[in-house]
Enzyme design. Structure first.
Site, short mmCIF file in Angstrom:
data_model
loop_
_atom_site.label_atom_id
_atom_site.label_comp_id
_atom_site.label_asym_id
_atom_site.label_seq_id
_atom_site.Cartn_x
_atom_site.Cartn_y
_atom_site.Cartn_z
CB SER A 283 51.12 13.77 23.38
OG SER A 283 51.35 12.48 23.93
CG HIS A 311 49.33 16.98 25.22
ND1 HIS A 311 50.59 17.47 24.94
CD2 HIS A 311 49.51 15.82 25.88
CE1 HIS A 311 51.49 16.61 25.39
NE2 HIS A 311 50.86 15.61 25.97
CE LYS A 343 51.52 17.57 28.61
NZ LYS A 343 51.47 17.20 30.05
#
Length: 519
Positions: A283, A311, A343
């Site tokens: 990230s 992610h 996310k």
């Protein structure tokens, strides 16, 4: 019609036979002049920091920091003044660039609560005004499911009325709902594994489950840029930890070979098990793990693989199933598949997927499973609804369209920044786009200038990054429109006069969108 985008991927030098498509990543070395000026900037800030500490000690400047009470001066201090030098003298000067309170859904646009500071960011006062319509380039809302209207929001609201908000018990006692069971079955189906289990906190999914998998006499090989939750879990396990260079397969293979040859220190007994810890998308760097090579190495040396897809799940692959889907690999080759719902799914919590025997073991040995409260029913329903949407089980193509739109937006935004000459890191297909700022003064300045133009970005500096690699991090979403991305990338917005430019400008061509086709 909008151009179709292929999820590209490309040959690493050490794994030419493992990649079927291009794997392109860029990490330009810091220019020497920029590095020198950056060190000078930190040096000047440090000198002034010591000067201000001297003035505070002599009561010449007002001291806002926490201090030990006079009657406890002879105690072993709980609070170390010197350890917080960076916080009070460097971070505090640009503290207004973080923790900005929002008062709306964190979608493609958001509303911020306006605040001012009368004492150089030690405290904040709220003006009562709202900054409306700020383009949100900071949230991990990759597929745009962080919304308060639509199919997912309606389903969560309906479940709230039926089940309530909280369960007030653990899964092993009275907190196991039918919705929890359905969610875990759906996650396993989505990942293509035998079984899965969910946890209420993504960070704890790593930090509390790794200690259940390894212990004394085990070896953990961890990428140097792994998330803090992976690092904490590895430390709590009591295992021996060795760190390999980021995404460097030669470094990983050398450590695996040495571990097999030499065994444990002093006794030279074989390791009980070897566990490799990697992430799907990193990230801070925007890079994608070289998973085909990692899997080849783990098979060759008979190690176990723990993959953190926090992610990458939902954000990569033609079906949104993460980095395994992106490379077209078999999920069974990954021993432990971990990810989060915070996310791409617009919810909260995390999951672990793998063999059924592994899940049964974790249900009774993981602290996060035994002692943590059950996930909130509306959060569970948000996960179920969004995942069904991505899989197309809601009867629409909305989920697949969002995955495709995210890929288009990612390539478009990265291409625009590259054409403008900025130094950006990471893989061409990564929706995390770090743009290098380097100098400490530019961290706060860039965040403030972008906010003046109604654009919210995340700026990152030391210690979250190396001291000479401060950056702004853009997170692309399927909810962003082309007009929004154009607004962010026009020269007056990015302040092209004072940002470092790439020495490799025009040397690394990015394929035009029209040349890419859907998978």
């Amino acid at each position: 019609p909008p151009p179709q985008v292929q999820h590209t991927a490309c040959n690493g030098s050490s794994g030419l036979g493992l990649y079927s498509r291009p794997f392109i990543e860029s990490f330009e070395e810091t220019p020497m002049l920029v590095a020198v000026l950056t060190y000078m900037g930190y040096g000047i800030l440090t000198i002034f920091g010591y000067l201000r500490d001297f003035l505070r000690d002599w009561k010449i400047e007002r001291c806002h920091i926490a201090r030990e009470r006079e009657e406890q001066r002879d105690f072993v201090p709980l609070y170390q003044d010197f350890e917080n030098f960076y916080t009070r003298n460097l971070y505090m000067r640009i503290r207004d660039s973080w923790n900005r309170p929002i008062c709306s859904v964190p979608g493609a646009k958001m509303d911020l609560v306006e605040r001012v500071s009368p004492d150089y960011n030690w405290t904040f006062d709220y003006t009562g005004k709202v900054v409306e319509g700020v383009i949100n380039m900071g949230s991990y809302n990759y597929l745009g499911f962080a919304e308060n209207t639509g199919y997912c929001a309606d389903a969560s609201a309906e479940v709230t009325m039926k089940y309530g908000v909280g369960v007030a018990s653990t899964r092993q006692e009275m907190g196991n709902l039918d919705r929890h069971e359905e969610m875990e079955e759906l996650v396993a189906k989505f990942l293509g594994v035998e079984s899965a289990m969910a946890f209420g906190m993504g960070f704890a999914t790593n930090s509390m489950n790794i200690p259940a998998l390894t212990g004394k006499g085990c070896l953990i090989l961890s990428d140097e840029l792994n998330h803090a939750s992976l690092v904490l879990g590895a430390r709590l396990s009591g295992s021996t930890i060795r760190v390999f260079k980021h995404n460097n397969m030669q470094s990983l293979e050398k450590m695996l070979r040495d571990a097999i040859v030499h065994g444990q220190p002093r006794t030279h007994r074989p390791w009980k098990k070897i566990l490799i810890l990697v992430e799907g998308i990193y990230s801070m760097e925007g890079s994608i793990v070289r998973l085909p090579e990692v899997i080849a190495l783990k098979k060759r040396y008979r190690a176990y693989l723990y993959l953190d897809e926090a992610h990458s799940i939902g954000a990569l692959g033609p079906g949104g199933r993460g980095v395994v889907d992106y490379f077209g690999l078999d999920p069974r080759d990954v021993d432990v598949m971990m990810g989060t719902f915070t996310k791409s799914f617009g919810a909260a919590g995390g999951y672990i997927g793998g063999r059924k025997e592994l899940m049964e073991y974790l249900r009774s040995h993981s602290h996060s499973a035994v002692y943590a409260a059950s996930m909130s029913p509306p959060v569970v329903e948000q996960i179920i609804a969004s995942m069904k949407c991505i899989m197309g089980e809601d009867g629409t193509t909305l989920g697949r369209d969002r995955v495709q739109q995210l890929a288009e937006n990612t390539l478009y935004f990265r291409r625009k920044l590259t054409e403008m000459g900025f130094i950006i890191y990471g893989n061409n297909d990564s929706p995390v786009v770090p743009m290098m700022l380097y100098m400490p003064a530019k961290i706060g300045a860039f965040g403030r200038e972008m906010l003046k133009r109604n654009i919210g970005v995340v700026v990152v500096g030391f210690p979250a990054t190396p001291i000479i690699e401060s950056r702004a991090r853009f997170c692309i979403s399927a909810a962003h429109t082309k007009d929004m991305l154009d607004t962010v990338t026009i020269p007056p917005m990015l302040g092209t006069k004072w940002l470092p430019f790439s020495h490799q400008r025009h040397k690394q061509p990015v394929p035009p969108l029209s040349s890419l086709s859907s998978p």
